[in-house]
Structure formats: structure tokens, C-alpha cells
Scaffold this active site. Structure first.
Site, PDB file in Angstrom:
ATOM      1  N   HIS A  27      -9.537   4.483   4.394  1.00 27.92           N
ATOM      2  CA  HIS A  27      -8.151   4.778   4.052  1.00 27.92           C
ATOM      3  C   HIS A  27      -7.134   4.068   4.934  1.00 27.92           C
ATOM      4  CE1 HIS A  27      -4.725   6.930   2.566  1.00 27.92           C
ATOM      5  NE2 HIS A  27      -4.519   7.567   3.709  1.00 27.92           N
ATOM      6  N   HIS A  28      -7.408   3.969   6.216  1.00 26.02           N
ATOM      7  CA  HIS A  28      -6.391   3.422   7.120  1.00 26.02           C
ATOM      8  C   HIS A  28      -7.078   2.738   8.288  1.00 26.02           C
ATOM      9  CE1 HIS A  28      -2.113   3.506   8.490  1.00 26.02           C
ATOM     10  NE2 HIS A  28      -2.669   3.360   9.683  1.00 26.02           N
TER      11      HIS A  28
ATOM     12  N   VAL B 208       3.810   7.048   6.752  1.00 31.56           N
ATOM     13  CA  VAL B 208       5.116   6.825   6.133  1.00 31.56           C
ATOM     14  C   VAL B 208       6.203   6.862   7.197  1.00 31.56           C
ATOM     15  CG1 VAL B 208       6.791   7.706   4.471  1.00 31.56           C
ATOM     16  CG2 VAL B 208       4.362   7.696   3.900  1.00 31.56           C
TER      17      VAL B 208
ATOM     18  N   GLY C 175       0.709  11.857   6.849  1.00 33.36           N
ATOM     19  CA  GLY C 175       2.161  11.928   6.906  1.00 33.36           C
ATOM     20  C   GLY C 175       2.765  11.079   7.996  1.00 33.36           C
TER      21      GLY C 175
ATOM     22  N   ARG D  32      -4.373  20.439  -0.080  1.00 31.18           N
ATOM     23  CA  ARG D  32      -4.916  21.398   0.884  1.00 31.18           C
ATOM     24  C   ARG D  32      -3.790  22.081   1.653  1.00 31.18           C
ATOM     25  NH1 ARG D  32      -8.171  17.916   4.475  1.00 31.18           N
ATOM     26  NH2 ARG D  32      -7.311  16.164   3.311  1.00 31.18           N
TER      27      ARG D  32
ATOM     28  N   ARG E  31      -8.550  14.459   9.652  1.00 32.25           N
ATOM     29  CA  ARG E  31      -9.284  13.757   8.598  1.00 32.25           C
ATOM     30  C   ARG E  31     -10.680  13.317   9.042  1.00 32.25           C
ATOM     31  NH1 ARG E  31      -4.304   9.942   6.351  1.00 32.25           N
ATOM     32  NH2 ARG E  31      -3.252  11.581   5.176  1.00 32.25           N
TER      33      ARG E  31
ATOM     34  N   SER F 227      -4.167  13.924  -2.407  1.00 34.51           N
ATOM     35  CA  SER F 227      -3.208  14.157  -1.320  1.00 34.51           C
ATOM     36  C   SER F 227      -3.576  15.348  -0.445  1.00 34.51           C
ATOM     37  CB  SER F 227      -1.819  14.391  -1.916  1.00 34.51           C
ATOM     38  OG  SER F 227      -0.914  14.779  -0.908  1.00 34.51           O
ATOM     39  N   GLU F 228      -3.309  15.174   0.828  1.00 36.17           N
ATOM     40  CA  GLU F 228      -3.491  16.268   1.776  1.00 36.17           C
ATOM     41  C   GLU F 228      -2.554  17.426   1.457  1.00 36.17           C
ATOM     42  OE1 GLU F 228      -4.284  15.988   6.541  1.00 36.17           O
ATOM     43  OE2 GLU F 228      -4.578  14.301   5.186  1.00 36.17           O
TER      44      GLU F 228
ATOM     45  N   ARG G  57      -5.502   8.824  12.339  1.00 34.02           N
ATOM     46  CA  ARG G  57      -4.109   9.006  11.929  1.00 34.02           C
ATOM     47  C   ARG G  57      -3.916  10.347  11.249  1.00 34.02           C
ATOM     48  NH1 ARG G  57      -1.379   8.465   7.367  1.00 34.02           N
ATOM     49  NH2 ARG G  57      -3.034   7.345   6.258  1.00 34.02           N
TER      50      ARG G  57
ATOM     51  N   HIS H 238     -10.650   8.793   4.749  1.00 33.88           N
ATOM     52  CA  HIS H 238      -9.954   9.986   4.248  1.00 33.88           C
ATOM     53  C   HIS H 238     -10.977  10.878   3.556  1.00 33.88           C
ATOM     54  CE1 HIS H 238      -7.172  12.573   2.096  1.00 33.88           C
ATOM     55  NE2 HIS H 238      -6.173  12.038   2.782  1.00 33.88           N
TER      56      HIS H 238
ATOM     57  N   ASN I  72       0.822  -1.205   0.000  1.00 39.91           N
ATOM     58  CA  ASN I  72       0.000   0.000   0.000  1.00 39.91           C
ATOM     59  C   ASN I  72       0.855   1.254   0.000  1.00 39.91           C
ATOM     60  OD1 ASN I  72      -2.900   0.210  -0.103  1.00 39.91           O
ATOM     61  ND2 ASN I  72      -2.739   1.527   1.677  1.00 39.91           N
ATOM     62  N   THR I  73       2.121   1.111   0.370  1.00 42.66           N
ATOM     63  CA  THR I  73       3.010   2.274   0.441  1.00 42.66           C
ATOM     64  C   THR I  73       3.087   2.993  -0.896  1.00 42.66           C
ATOM     65  OG1 THR I  73       4.326   1.139   2.106  1.00 42.66           O
ATOM     66  CG2 THR I  73       5.331   3.045   1.050  1.00 42.66           C
TER      67      THR I  73
END
Length: 925
Positions: free
Chosen positions: A859-860, A905, A902, A735, A756, A731-732, A899, A719, A519-520
């Protein structure tokens, strides 16, 4: 760069259109269209990547009628609603400086009923194709034939509207147009059948209506080409003189090029097997002055510059390149630079090469994929005989092996072999010897035979390898020994494996999916860390304590404080660990829930995931760490109170034992396991997920069978900004770069930089349960990911906010007023409406303006197995399970109830490297 090669000379076509060089990308099936033949965004990117230096791209055949698709995933031009998608392909190709030509066709009797809803295919006559199991088609009535010609004309009109520079009429490959010209498939007695003139009427009428449409709707430079198969094996069937007769008639009416459809450039007759003369030589000798004015395209077997130059030397005017363009998107640049290329595809590189998933599984590409598991194999030198059986073909081959490579492949003498297969064998033999592998591309037109031959060579190599092991005193079925087994090849798994190797461990990585990255590879924004060298270089004052506090607050104070403190303290070291491995994240932005710029990303501001995986894989390769792809762990073995290894099952269903004192589980979360998600969160039923298909929670289940405890399993993050048709995460960083969110009514409705969970809740609360993310050229220029979204085809744009609003079905004045008010807040550095205090970077006032419709998606999964600060897995009594380690999203507790963007990762690198270090130390103890 050598620019003296004749392949780079421009060519002016009969209609005056100028091709910048003699190279074309051949039309090749990708099987990537939607169920109704509409274009997918990944198909657009596939063509965009391959345009540029190559002069012309001929887009794969597009069916003109709902009964016309000859293969799954075919793209269509059967209705006006297909124009926008096709336009994206044409625009993508032309934006890179190449000509865009669309091939149009109808499959006729070659269409399988299951591809057209169980209906019966149509053809010139009710005669089944000469192949096993072929359906007898319905004969077209005279009126239906006329209608079919009109449909070809409509398709040409749509191609013009879509912006293509021309069309290629597909009169080859035994499809409908060829069926009308063939005595084998056309046995009509009306004006559309009979002698050669009558059988030629249908292709002539298709050409005629193409000219009429071009004259009416296109400019004079619109290109009209014709693809033909020079011969048929069937009796009766098309012979070469028949083809020349038809081409002369078509040329007299007007063509800009003709295109041979053969497997090899210099292929001789498949009918007169005693004549070795290449068909191009016959073509040049037989053609009239009129046909000689029409450029001819050759195709088949072009890989290197010498191949293309040889084609021109033998009389072709243009050279079409097929599989080499799949394997090398920048093929033209490579051959111009005199690179010597081998025709294979690294099994790890599907996403890097932008090859759509359906094409990757198609035999055309599958045959080119080199099985990396063969690398490093040792063989017992000798000759190994194998049988090849495919359809009516039965033969024997001798495979000659040295200790590390194939040295020869020989046909055992057999008088019954036909010349056609002998040609196939020689071509395939050469490819396998060059690649030192049976995993090469099949010969066009002989796929079944090619696959059978490749399997035979593979069997010989497997036999030899087993004999080598036996000769060395080993057992081919015996367990293999490692110090550390890593399950999962995402960022956490790769980081763990690299660290374990560097600490002296013998490591293997096991990955159930066909590619590395997990997923990375989908990660977009960056990696959070405080008090880093790169922050200091940019004058950013930050603290680990502030990072800790903001992450704890973002996680609603449910985070495991010990793991969180470890996370925060080790983050700067993780940034440096990556930098030391030439994976430098030195640009910095911000994400929701943070008050300081601490999100580290690549210098070019691209998405972090692909950059990270690319760098980690280079380090894996440099260390020659073994990776077993398409291999699943069926069980983590546990003996005498400790982990003892794993049992794996490969793609062939063969089982092996890999012994190891340490097993690191880095299999990711379970966002792609809908049943598992809904079991913990019924309210998320029906939500899309941003995760890859492998995120199924398998690692959690494996560890639970060892008694592992879990935590926070119901804490599943959605997300807020996910493009719903593609499940693509926006991607955040967009924003964080200054973008805003607006409702369908055109108003901002919340602080875009909140966490989020809160932003997602506000979007779900809107009447449409979706919103628009709006940004301008300044945001786009500073976020390379935005260009990726534009390329994917789901970004709307316009020169002004008012024009953008019209495209969004929004009140133009309302959107203009919203932007004006927000811009005042940016200048004042104070958001009076929603209290936004971060990422007020600049007014959104530089056109063009962009918009993406978004809504939340799963998303997570913050929950997972429990670990201690050393990444050791804990059981329900909080006791260590000896030898079991875990890192990444498979672990729970670090992120609490939400979460921060950022942090994932950072999590995988921090705890991945820590797991590698601790697991190695344990295995050596």
C-alpha cells in the site's frame, strides 16, 4: 425543467411493456470484459452511472458461443457462469429506474483467430470477409447451424435469469445473423442458403427460439428487439428491399421494436448514391400495416435535445444515443434541462466520468478526447494545405486558421471523391469547427478515414503554431522558461503548483500518465490533523503532542523527529489551506493507531481522494496552470552545482528542455514497481498493490542520479484490508465506523483498530491468510465509501448474520455469537477479548449485514529521498541539492516503519504547499 418535449412521452411496446420515455442508450462496445468474457466491476459501474433518467439501456453485444467474440474484451453469455456478472449489470441499470435490454450476437467470419485461441472462425460459407487479411472461415455444417440456434436460445434463457427486461437480436454489422441473410457471405445449397426465403430462415429461427424461451421462462412483458443494417456495399449483397422483406417476416412473427444500425439518423442509401432520400423515409413508405405497428429506433449523431426531437419528427419512434452517453453519463438530465452539449471528453476526466480504461483507449472514445495541450496555442492566420492518405483514399484539404481557432476546413476539388466520403467529411468538419480541435469523435463506419483527416488537420495546426512562433522571433525547438517545474500531478504536486503560482511563480506540471490525480485519487479514509477548527466545533479535545506521540509510536520510533514535528505543527494550517480553496474536510472519524477522532473527511463521508483531486484541479484550472499529460521527465538537469530544469519527452517522443531554477518532485512511491518492492522486501513477492500504475519510483531514481540520499527504503507498508480480485482498498474508515474483522471460522482474532502492520500480520497468520470485514447498515449509512464497494460488486449482504454466514461458507451460529459478544463489549465500552478502545460506536445489530473478503496488499512505501524541514532534497552528506525539492510519498523519513491511516493525505498537503512556497522563494532569489 421543460417536460413538454415529445422525447419524454412514454411508449407502449406491442407486448405491453411500457418505456418511460423515447430515449435509449445505444449498445456500444466497451472492450472491458475479462479474457473469458465475464463482467468486470468497472463495467457494472459504467452502466449504473448512465442509467436513470434515460428510459432504456441496451447493453453492448454479448457473444453466445466461445467462437463468437468479434473484438477484444467482449462480454459473454456463452455459459451459466456468466449469469452472476450480467445480473450485476441488469440490477445496476434497473435500480436506477431504467429498462435493461441485452444485445446478443455471434461474430461469425468477422472474428479474428487470435481472439479465439488461434482457431478458425465459423460462418455460413467458407468465404472470407471482403477486407485485407481476413481469414477464410470454416463453413458450419447443417447440424452445427441447428446447434447455433440452440445456443442463441440458451443465451436468451441466461439473459432472463440475469434479470434483463429483454434482448436485442443483433442481426447487423456484418455479424453471423446478417451473414446468413447476405448473398455475399451465404452461398450454401442446403435449406439454410439459396433464395431470399431460405437465407431468411436462420434469423427467423433465432427469433423463433427467442420467443419460445421468453414464453417458457419470462413474463409477457419480456422485450424482443432486432437490430439490422439496411444495406451492404458488396456485390452481391443486401439491398434495402431485401431488408424490408426480412423485417416484414420478422414482424409477422412478433417483434417489439426494430433498430436501424447506421452512422447517422437521416443517412440515405450507401448503394444508390444519387438518391438523397433518408432511409427512414423509405422505410415508412414501404412498410406494411404489420411492420408499422412495430416501433423503430433511430441512432447516429444525437447529441442535443433538438437532435432527438428531429429524429421523432422524421418518423422514428425511439432514439438511441451512443457516444453522447459516454461523454455525459447524465446525458438525459442535461438535454431535459436544455443544456447545449458539445461532443468531446476532457482528457482529465476518465475516472470522474466512470469510463473504463479499455474503453478510454478504444478508437470510439479516443477520437472524442480533447487534447488540452492545444488550449492556449497561437497560430499564424492563413490557409494550410495537407494531404490525407488512408487505404485507397488520397486527397488534399485546406485548413483555414485564425490566430486562435480553426475557421474552416475545405476539401480540395477532386472528381474522384465518392459521395460516401463527402458525407463523412462534412460531418467531421462540423465537429472539428464546433470543438475548435481535431480531437473529436470519428464517423461511424469511416474510422480510418476520419483518423487520417483529423491527423491532417492537427498537422496543419502544428505547422501554423510553429510559424507563429517564428514570426514572433522565436525558435519552436527552443527551451521554455519557468520558475518552478512540478513533476507529478497527485495531491502533493497539485498543492505545490497552486501554492507556487499564488506566490508569484510561473509554473508547469508534468505528468507521465494520461490523467491527473496520481495515487491520491485512490485515497479513501481522510486527512489527519490535531487541534483543528473542525475538531473544536465538534467538541473533540485533541493535542498536537498526542498526535506526535501516536504517530511516532505507530512508526515504531523510526520517524525523523524533525520532519514529524513539522508535520504535526503544520497539519491544522493545511486543513485551513484546503478550506480556503473550497475543499472543506469537516467531518471527522478515526483510524487505526489513533486514540482520538482526528481524521478529517468530506461532509458526505465519501472517499477523500476523489474529492481532494477534484477540488485541487478546479483550482489549477482557475489559475490556468499548464499541465503536460503523457509527458515523462527523462532527466533533471544540473549545471554549475544546481538544478537548472528538466528534459521532457512527450507521447510523440519529441524532446524539449524546460528551464527552471526549482524542480519539485512529487512522483509518489514505488508500490507498483514489483521488482523494486521485491528488491527491498523479498517477502512481499506476489502481493497485490493498491497503487495506480504510475507509482514506479521514477522520481526517486531521478533524484538519486543527482546524488540524493534515501532513507527507510525497506519500510514498505501492507494494508490489511484489500479486496484481492480488484486490488481495491477497503477504507480504514469502515473499521473506524465500527466494523469488525472475523476469520473464516467466524471469530474475531485481533484488535481491528491496531496499526496496519500488526493487523496485516495477524491476517497473514490465519490459515486462509485472509479474513472478512463485517459491518451493518449503521456503518454503511455513515460511510459513503461502503456504497462504492457495494456498487463495485464485491460486497456480500444478507438480512441477518445467520444468512450472511451461509453466503460466507461459515457456521451461522458462530458468526451470530461473535457479533453478540462484540455488541456486549460495545455497550460496556470495553473489549475484553482484544482490548479495542476506539471506534466502539454502536452494536452491529441493524440489518442488512455486509461482508467483504480481504487480505493484505502493498500500500505505501515509507522510504524515499531525504529532505530537510523546508522540503529541500539532501545528498548523502546531508547537504542541500540546490533547486531540488520533494514532497509526498517520494520522500522518506516522515512515517518511519509504518504509516498511520490518514497521515498520507496530511503529508501531501502539508509538504506539497511547503515545497511550493520554498521552491518559489528560491527561484526568485
Amino acid at each position: 425543467m421543460n417536460k413538454l418535449t415529445p422525447v419524454l412521452k412514454p411508449l407502449t411496446l406491442p407486448n405491453g411493456a411500457v418505456l418511460k420515455n423515447r430515449l435509449l442508450m445505444a449498445p456500444m462496445t466497451t472492450c472491458t470484459g475479462f479474457y473469458d468474457g465475464t463482467v468486470t466491476s468497472e463495467l457494472v459501474e459504467y452502466y449504473r452511472d448512465r442509467a436513470g433518467s434515460i428510459g432504456t439501456v441496451i447493453v453492448e453485444c454479448c457473444f453466445i458461443d466461445r467462437l463468437g467474440p468479434a473484438f477484444p474484451g467482449a462480454i459473454a453469455i456463452d455459459s451459466d457462469d456468466k449469469i452472476p456478472g450480467l445480473k450485476k449489470i441488469a440490477d445496476a441499470i434497473k435500480s436506477k429506474g431504467s429498462k435493461a435490454i441485452l444485445q446478443i450476437y455471434h461474430g461469425g467470419r468477422m472474428v479474428e483467430p487470435e481472439l479465439i485461441g488461434g482457431r478458425t472462425p465459423v460462418a455460413p460459407s467458407a468465404i472470407a470477409a471482403p477486407r485485407e487479411g481476413a481469414t477464410t472461415p470454416k463453413e458450419l455444417t447443417g447440424e452445427e447451424v441447428e446447434t447455433m440456434i440452440t445456443k442463441f436460445g440458451d443465451a436468451v434463457n441466461r439473459a432472463i435469469k440475469a434479470g434483463f427486461d429483454g434482448v436485442e437480436i443483433h442481426g447487423a454489422n456484418t455479424y453471423l445473423i446478417q451473414q446468413f441473410y447476405s448473398q455475399n457471405s451465404n452461398q450454401r445449397t442446403d435449406k439454410w442458403g439459396g433464395d431470399r426465403d431460405k437465407r431468411a430462415l436462420f434469423p427467423m429461427e433465432v427469433l423463433e427460439i427467442t420467443h419460445k424461451m421468453a414464453k417458457r421462462f419470462a413474463d409477457a412483458s419480456f422485450i424482443i428487439g432486432y437490430r439490422f443494417s439496411p444495406e451492404e456495399l458488396e456485390v452481391p449483397g443486401i439491398r434495402f428491399d431485401d431488408t424490408m422483406y426480412l423485417l416484414e417476416k420478422l414482424a409477422a412473427r412478433g417483434l417489439d421494436y426494430v433498430h436501424f444500425s447506421v452512422g447517422q439518423l437521416l443517412r440515405p442509401s450507401i448503394v444508390d448514391t444519387q438518391d438523397p432520400t433518408p432511409l427512414i423515409t423509405k422505410f415508412r413508405a414501404m412498410r406494411s400495416e404489420t411492420l408499422a405497428k412495430v416501433p423503430v429506433i433511430g441512432v447516429g449523431g444525437v447529441v442535443n435535445k433538438s437532435d432527438a426531437e428531429s429524429a421523432l419528427e422524421h418518423g422514428f419512434d425511439l432514439v438511441a444515443v451512443g457516444k453522447a452517453c459516454i461523454a455525459y453519463p447524465d446525458w438525459a438530465d442535461r438535454i431535459i434541462n436544455n443544456d447545449h452539449l458539445e461532443l468531446y471528453i476532457d482528457s482529465h476526466k476518465r475516472e470522474e466520468l466512470n469510463i473504463p480504461e479499455p474503453l478510454w483507449r478504444f478508437s470510439l472514445v479516443d477520437a472524442m478526447i480533447r487534447d488540452t495541450s492545444v488550449t492556449g496555442r497561437k497560430y499564424k492566420a492563413g490557409v494550410y494545405q495537407e494531404k490525407v492518405e488512408a487505404e485507397a483514399l488520397k486527397l488534399k484539404i485546406n485548413v483555414v486558421l485564425d490566430t486562435d481557432r480553426i475557421t474552416d476546413i475545405q476539401l480540395v476539388k477532386d472528381d474522384s471523391l465518392d459521395v460516401d466520403f463527402t458525407t463523412t467529411f462534412e460531418s467531421l468538419r462540423t465537429r472539428m469547427l464546433v470543438a475548435n480541435s481535431p480531437h473529436v469523435d470519428a464517423i461511424t463506419g469511416a474510422t480510418t478515414q476520419s483518423e487520417a483527416l483529423k491527423k491532417a488537420v492537427s498537422r496543419a495546426m502544428t505547422t501554423s503554431n510553429k510559424e507563429h512562433v517564428i514570426d514572433e522571433g522565436g525558435n519552436p525547438q527552443a527551451p521554455q522558461n519557468f520558475d518552478v517545474v512540478v513533476i507529478g500531478s497527485g495531491g502533493a504536486g497539485l498543492a505545490a503548483a497552486i501554492q507556487a503560482h499564488d506566490d508569484g511563480a510561473h509554473v508547469v506540471i508534468i505528468e507521465k500518465m494520461p490523467t491527473i490525480g496520481g495515487n491520491t485519487i485512490k485515497a479513501s479514509v481522510g486527512m489527519n490533523a490535531a487541534e483543528t477548527r473542525f475538531q473544536k466545533l465538534k467538541g473533540i479535545e485533541d493535542s498536537k503532542d498526542l498526535f506526535y506521540d501516536e504517530t511516532l509510536k505507530g512508526g515504531k520510533f523510526k520517524n525523523n523527529p524533525v520532519l514529524l514535528r513539522e508535520f504535526v505543527e503544520l497539519a491544522p494550517e493545511a486543513i485551513e489551506w484546503l478550506a480556503a480553496k473550497e475543499i472543506e474536510l469537516n467531518d471527522i472519524t478515526i483510524t487505526g493507531g489513533m486514540s482520538i477522532d482526528r481524521t478529517h473527511r468530506p461532509a458526505d463521508r465519501s472517499a477523500v481522494g476523489g474529492f481532494l483531486i477534484s477540488g485541487l484541479v478546479k483550482n489549477i484550472n482557475k489559475r490556468e496552470i499548464e499541465v503536460l499529460l503523457e509527458t515523462s521527465v527523462s532527466e533533471i538537469l544540473f549545471e554549475n552545482g544546481a538544478v537548472s530544469g528538466v528534459q521532457v519527452v512527450d507521447e510523440y517522443n519529441d524532446t524539449r528542455i524546460l528551464n527552471a531554477k526549482s524542480v519539485i518532485v512529487a512522483t509518489g512511491g514505488f508500490s507498483a514497481n514489483r521488482n523494486m518492492v521485491v528488491s527491498y522486501r523479498p517477502d512481499l513477492d506476489g502481493f497485490v498493490t493498491t497503487n495506480h500504475a504510475g507509482a514506479t519510483g521514477s522520481g526517486i531514481a531521478m533524484l538519486q542520479r543527482l546524488g540524493a540520499d534515501t532513507v527507510d527504503m525497506g519500510e514498505i507498508q501492507i494494508h490489511p484490508t484489500v479486496e484481492q480480485t480488484t486490488s481495491y482498498l477497503i477504507s480504514e474508515a469502515i473499521r473506524g465506523g465500527g466494523a469488525i474483522l472475523v476469520s473464516q471460522a467466524g471469530h474475531r482474532f485481533y484488535n481491528e483498530m491496531e496499526t496496519r502492520d500488526k493487523v496485516s500480520a495477524e491476517i497473514i497468520g490465519l490459515p486462509e491468510k485472509s479474513a472478512w470485514i463485517i459491518f451493518d447498515e449503521q456503518v454503511r449509512a455513515n460511510n459513503k465509501a461502503a456504497d462504492e464497494y457495494i456498487a463495485k460488486g464485491f460486497v456480500l449482504s444478507a438480512p441477518t448474520p445467520q444468512e450472511l454466514a451461509v453466503k460466507l461458507n461459515m457456521d451461522p451460529q458462530v458468526l451470530a455469537d461473535t457479533l453478540e459478544r462484540y455488541n456486549l463489549f460495545v455497550v460496556a465500552k470495553k473489549d475484553e477479548d482484544f482490548g479495542r478502545t476506539t471506534a466502539l460506536r454502536h452494536p452491529l445489530n441493524q440489518g442488512p449485514f455486509f461482508a467483504i473478503r480481504i487480505a493484505p496488499g502493498v500500500h505505501h512505501t515509507m522510504g524515499g529521498v531525504t529532505i530537510n524541514p523546508d522540503t529541500a532534497v539532501l545528498d548523502a552528506q546531508k547537504q542541500i541539492i540546490p533547486g531540488a525539492w520533494a514532497a509526498g510519498e517520494v520522500v522518506g523519513g516522515i512515517h518511519g516503519a509504518n504509516r498511520i491511516g490518514g497521515n498520507a493525505v496530511a503529508d501531501i498537503i502539508i509538504f506539497g504547499t511547503l515545497a511550493g512556497r520554498k521552491a518559489t522563494a528560491f527561484s526568485k532569489a
